[in-house]
Design a protein around this motif. Structure first.
Motif, PDB file in Angstrom:
ATOM      1  N   ALA A   1       0.826  -1.210   0.000  1.00  0.00           N
ATOM      2  CA  ALA A   1       0.000   0.000   0.000  1.00  0.00           C
ATOM      3  C   ALA A   1       0.858   1.257   0.000  1.00  0.00           C
ATOM      4  CB  ALA A   1      -0.929  -0.015   1.210  1.00  0.00           C
ATOM      5  N   VAL A   2       1.944   1.251   0.778  1.00  0.00           N
ATOM      6  CA  VAL A   2       2.841   2.407   0.829  1.00  0.00           C
ATOM      7  C   VAL A   2       3.475   2.661  -0.536  1.00  0.00           C
ATOM      8  CG1 VAL A   2       5.056   3.201   1.754  1.00  0.00           C
ATOM      9  CG2 VAL A   2       3.308   2.309   3.300  1.00  0.00           C
ATOM     10  N   LEU A   3       3.934   1.618  -1.195  1.00  0.00           N
ATOM     11  CA  LEU A   3       4.565   1.769  -2.505  1.00  0.00           C
ATOM     12  C   LEU A   3       3.595   2.341  -3.534  1.00  0.00           C
ATOM     13  CD1 LEU A   3       6.579  -1.541  -2.528  1.00  0.00           C
ATOM     14  CD2 LEU A   3       7.584   0.720  -2.844  1.00  0.00           C
ATOM     15  N   ARG A   4       2.401   1.825  -3.561  1.00  0.00           N
ATOM     16  CA  ARG A   4       1.423   2.308  -4.546  1.00  0.00           C
ATOM     17  C   ARG A   4       1.046   3.757  -4.280  1.00  0.00           C
ATOM     18  NH1 ARG A   4      -2.069  -3.363  -4.844  1.00  0.00           N
ATOM     19  NH2 ARG A   4      -0.627  -4.400  -6.304  1.00  0.00           N
ATOM     20  N   ARG A   5       0.933   4.128  -3.019  1.00  0.00           N
ATOM     21  CA  ARG A   5       0.620   5.520  -2.699  1.00  0.00           C
ATOM     22  C   ARG A   5       1.799   6.423  -3.043  1.00  0.00           C
ATOM     23  NH1 ARG A   5      -2.583   9.478  -3.156  1.00  0.00           N
ATOM     24  NH2 ARG A   5      -2.659  10.960  -1.409  1.00  0.00           N
ATOM     25  N   ALA A   6       3.017   5.947  -2.853  1.00  0.00           N
ATOM     26  CA  ALA A   6       4.189   6.740  -3.215  1.00  0.00           C
ATOM     27  C   ALA A   6       4.177   7.086  -4.696  1.00  0.00           C
ATOM     28  CB  ALA A   6       5.463   5.987  -2.856  1.00  0.00           C
ATOM     29  N   MET A   7       3.808   6.127  -5.528  1.00  0.00           N
ATOM     30  CA  MET A   7       3.731   6.398  -6.964  1.00  0.00           C
ATOM     31  C   MET A   7       2.649   7.432  -7.264  1.00  0.00           C
ATOM     32  SD  MET A   7       6.150   4.499  -8.193  1.00  0.00           S
ATOM     33  CE  MET A   7       6.945   4.784  -6.598  1.00  0.00           C
ATOM     34  N   GLU A   8       1.523   7.330  -6.575  1.00  0.00           N
ATOM     35  CA  GLU A   8       0.436   8.299  -6.778  1.00  0.00           C
ATOM     36  C   GLU A   8       0.877   9.709  -6.402  1.00  0.00           C
ATOM     37  OE1 GLU A   8      -3.222   5.165  -5.747  1.00  0.00           O
ATOM     38  OE2 GLU A   8      -2.699   6.777  -4.353  1.00  0.00           O
ATOM     39  N   LEU A   9       1.777   9.800  -5.439  1.00  0.00           N
ATOM     40  CA  LEU A   9       2.241  11.111  -4.979  1.00  0.00           C
ATOM     41  C   LEU A   9       3.450  11.625  -5.757  1.00  0.00           C
ATOM     42  CD1 LEU A   9       1.831  10.570  -1.124  1.00  0.00           C
ATOM     43  CD2 LEU A   9       0.399  11.962  -2.623  1.00  0.00           C
ATOM     44  N   GLY A  10       3.851  10.923  -6.803  1.00  0.00           N
ATOM     45  CA  GLY A  10       4.881  11.435  -7.706  1.00  0.00           C
ATOM     46  C   GLY A  10       6.269  10.889  -7.526  1.00  0.00           C
TER      47      GLY A  10
ATOM     48  N   ALA B   1      10.216  16.502  10.571  1.00  0.00           N
ATOM     49  CA  ALA B   1      10.650  15.625   9.484  1.00  0.00           C
ATOM     50  C   ALA B   1      10.619  16.360   8.151  1.00  0.00           C
ATOM     51  CB  ALA B   1       9.773  14.379   9.424  1.00  0.00           C
ATOM     52  N   GLN B   2       9.567  17.136   7.923  1.00  0.00           N
ATOM     53  CA  GLN B   2       9.460  17.886   6.672  1.00  0.00           C
ATOM     54  C   GLN B   2      10.568  18.916   6.546  1.00  0.00           C
ATOM     55  OE1 GLN B   2       5.467  19.258   7.221  1.00  0.00           O
ATOM     56  NE2 GLN B   2       4.539  17.507   6.166  1.00  0.00           N
ATOM     57  N   VAL B   3      10.873  19.600   7.641  1.00  0.00           N
ATOM     58  CA  VAL B   3      11.943  20.591   7.609  1.00  0.00           C
ATOM     59  C   VAL B   3      13.292  19.913   7.384  1.00  0.00           C
ATOM     60  CG1 VAL B   3      13.164  22.348   8.943  1.00  0.00           C
ATOM     61  CG2 VAL B   3      10.670  22.230   9.025  1.00  0.00           C
ATOM     62  N   ALA B   4      13.498  18.746   8.006  1.00  0.00           N
ATOM     63  CA  ALA B   4      14.756  18.022   7.813  1.00  0.00           C
ATOM     64  C   ALA B   4      14.961  17.645   6.355  1.00  0.00           C
ATOM     65  CB  ALA B   4      14.773  16.773   8.690  1.00  0.00           C
TER      66      ALA B   4
ATOM     67  N   HIS C   1       3.209   8.491   7.557  1.00  0.00           N
ATOM     68  CA  HIS C   1       4.560   9.048   7.478  1.00  0.00           C
ATOM     69  C   HIS C   1       4.957   9.323   6.035  1.00  0.00           C
ATOM     70  CE1 HIS C   1       5.747   7.286  11.657  1.00  0.00           C
ATOM     71  NE2 HIS C   1       5.082   8.413  11.752  1.00  0.00           N
ATOM     72  N   LEU C   2       4.525   8.481   5.122  1.00  0.00           N
ATOM     73  CA  LEU C   2       4.800   8.710   3.701  1.00  0.00           C
ATOM     74  C   LEU C   2       4.218  10.045   3.258  1.00  0.00           C
ATOM     75  CD1 LEU C   2       5.753   7.565   0.872  1.00  0.00           C
ATOM     76  CD2 LEU C   2       3.387   6.807   0.612  1.00  0.00           C
ATOM     77  N   GLU C   3       2.958  10.276   3.578  1.00  0.00           N
ATOM     78  CA  GLU C   3       2.306  11.533   3.194  1.00  0.00           C
ATOM     79  C   GLU C   3       3.048  12.718   3.801  1.00  0.00           C
ATOM     80  OE1 GLU C   3      -0.784  11.944   1.523  1.00  0.00           O
ATOM     81  OE2 GLU C   3      -1.521   9.880   1.381  1.00  0.00           O
ATOM     82  N   GLU C   4       3.425  12.590   5.064  1.00  0.00           N
ATOM     83  CA  GLU C   4       4.151  13.664   5.741  1.00  0.00           C
ATOM     84  C   GLU C   4       5.491  13.937   5.063  1.00  0.00           C
ATOM     85  OE1 GLU C   4       6.388  14.489  10.023  1.00  0.00           O
ATOM     86  OE2 GLU C   4       5.030  12.785   9.806  1.00  0.00           O
TER      87      GLU C   4
ATOM     88  N   ASN D   1       8.234  18.245  -0.192  1.00  0.00           N
ATOM     89  CA  ASN D   1       8.571  18.698  -1.537  1.00  0.00           C
ATOM     90  C   ASN D   1       8.010  20.089  -1.821  1.00  0.00           C
ATOM     91  OD1 ASN D   1      10.029  17.852  -3.884  1.00  0.00           O
ATOM     92  ND2 ASN D   1       8.089  17.697  -4.977  1.00  0.00           N
ATOM     93  N   ASP D   2       6.936  20.461  -1.092  1.00  0.00           N
ATOM     94  CA  ASP D   2       6.300  21.761  -1.302  1.00  0.00           C
ATOM     95  C   ASP D   2       6.700  22.781  -0.251  1.00  0.00           C
ATOM     96  OD1 ASP D   2       4.829  20.793  -3.532  1.00  0.00           O
ATOM     97  OD2 ASP D   2       3.372  19.869  -2.170  1.00  0.00           O
ATOM     98  N   LEU D   3       7.652  22.410   0.613  1.00  0.00           N
ATOM     99  CA  LEU D   3       8.081  23.315   1.679  1.00  0.00           C
ATOM    100  C   LEU D   3       9.210  24.211   1.176  1.00  0.00           C
ATOM    101  CD1 LEU D   3       7.408  23.802   4.683  1.00  0.00           C
ATOM    102  CD2 LEU D   3       9.324  22.299   5.245  1.00  0.00           C
ATOM    103  N   SER D   4       9.051  25.492   1.365  1.00  0.00           N
ATOM    104  CA  SER D   4      10.062  26.457   0.919  1.00  0.00           C
ATOM    105  C   SER D   4      10.760  27.051   2.133  1.00  0.00           C
ATOM    106  CB  SER D   4       9.393  27.567   0.107  1.00  0.00           C
ATOM    107  OG  SER D   4      10.345  28.521  -0.317  1.00  0.00           O
ATOM    108  N   LEU D   5      12.076  26.928   2.177  1.00  0.00           N
ATOM    109  CA  LEU D   5      12.870  27.458   3.280  1.00  0.00           C
ATOM    110  C   LEU D   5      13.489  28.795   2.877  1.00  0.00           C
ATOM    111  CD1 LEU D   5      14.743  24.230   4.445  1.00  0.00           C
ATOM    112  CD2 LEU D   5      12.618  25.193   5.347  1.00  0.00           C
TER     113      LEU D   5
END
Length: 285
Positions: A41-50, A233-236, A258-261, A266-270
């Motif tokens: 399930a994690v792998l398939r969702r990862a593909m959906e998220l790009g 995690a996102q900031v890291a 955690h995958l979604e997080e 990828n959309d976080l701008s520092l």
């Protein structure tokens, strides 16, 4: 603006934020196996998220639950733009943990095993993983890397990489065949990172979220995360990608949440202020 893709080996365009498969089959090398359906399930969702770059290895697994088989079950037949990287070299010791190293004459068998388990005719990227969990250096990799170069010439491998290496080992490998990627523990070796940038070689830190005994600076991450309304995690991950356009991130997880997080990074701008805080460069009280 951060460049979100990288040209691996000058002919494979991949997203700089990919996915590490180690935790699909187990939480740690010596931990119990996870339920296979969770990894699928994690792998398939990862593909959906790009995600179009998966980092795996034949030694990722516990018992009958193996990362490569999960990847094949979840994703084969594969999308044309998916790049699967694997690594060879480590062999399981008596306790099942990959604590021994393959000899040169064992490497072909390991590559062929990955081809079978992933149901591929050619592997996109194969790293020679050197040593154990200690730091790089101290041994020649020429004889082993030459074996992989021969397999590349035969068409079984598209691109070659090296993992857990220092600058001398990187140079040793490059004298034998082109090196498309270096996978080391972190980005602390700034000279090697600069060499990779100059050579057009990807630099791929493993344990990007601080696993394996490499804790992150939670205080600095927390400060920036609170300001941005993001998780540490996102900031890291965003900070790692901001280090260099040659850096790829491969956070791994066996959890959909955690995958979604992770991938939302990828959309976080520092900002410059954020990066200064993360690097401890700002003064004041």
């Amino acid at each position: 603006m951060m460049i979100k893709t990288f040209s691996l080996g000058a002919d494979l365009t991949i997203n700089r934020l990919g996915f590490g498969a180690m935790r699909l089959a187990m939480g740690t090398f010596d931990g119990p196996p996870r339920a296979p359906q969770s990894g699928i399930a994690v792998l398939r969702r990862a593909m959906e998220l790009g995600v179009n770059h998966i980092d795996t290895a034949g030694f990722y697994g516990r018992g009958a639950v193996r990362a490569n088989e999960l990847i094949r079950t979840a994703l084969a037949p594969y999308c044309d733009d998916l790049v699967i990287a694997t690594k060879v070299g480590p062999l399981p010791g008596p306790n099942g943990v990959p604590s021994e190293q393959a000899t040169p004459d064992q490497l072909r068998g390991l590559v062929e095993a990955d081809l079978r388990s992933l149901a591929l005719a050619r592997l996109d990227l194969v790293y020679l993983r050197v040593g154990g969990m200690t730091g790089p250096g101290g041994e020649s990799i020429a004889e082993r890397f030459a074996v992989l170069a021969e397999l590349r010439a035969e068409g079984l491998i598209r691109h070659l990489g090296v993992s857990n290496v220092d600058a001398a080992q990187f140079a040793e490998a490059r004298a034998i065949a082109p090196v498309a990627a270096v996978q080391n523990r972190h980005t602390g070796d700034t000279e090697l990172l600069a060499e990779c940038e100059e050579a057009g070689t990807a630099y791929v830190p493993y344990f990007p979220l601080g696993g394996g005994g490499g804790p992150l600076d939670a205080e600095r991450l927390g400060k920036v995360a609170a300001r941005l309304g993001a998780t540490t995690a996102q900031v890291a991950i965003a900070s790692l990608l901001a280090t260099s356009p040659s850096v790829l991130a491969i956070p791994g997880t066996g959890s959909l949440d955690h995958l979604e997080e992770n991938l939302a990074a990828n959309d976080l701008s520092l900002s410059d202020e954020d990066l200064s805080d993360l690097r401890g460069q700002r003064g004041g009280c």
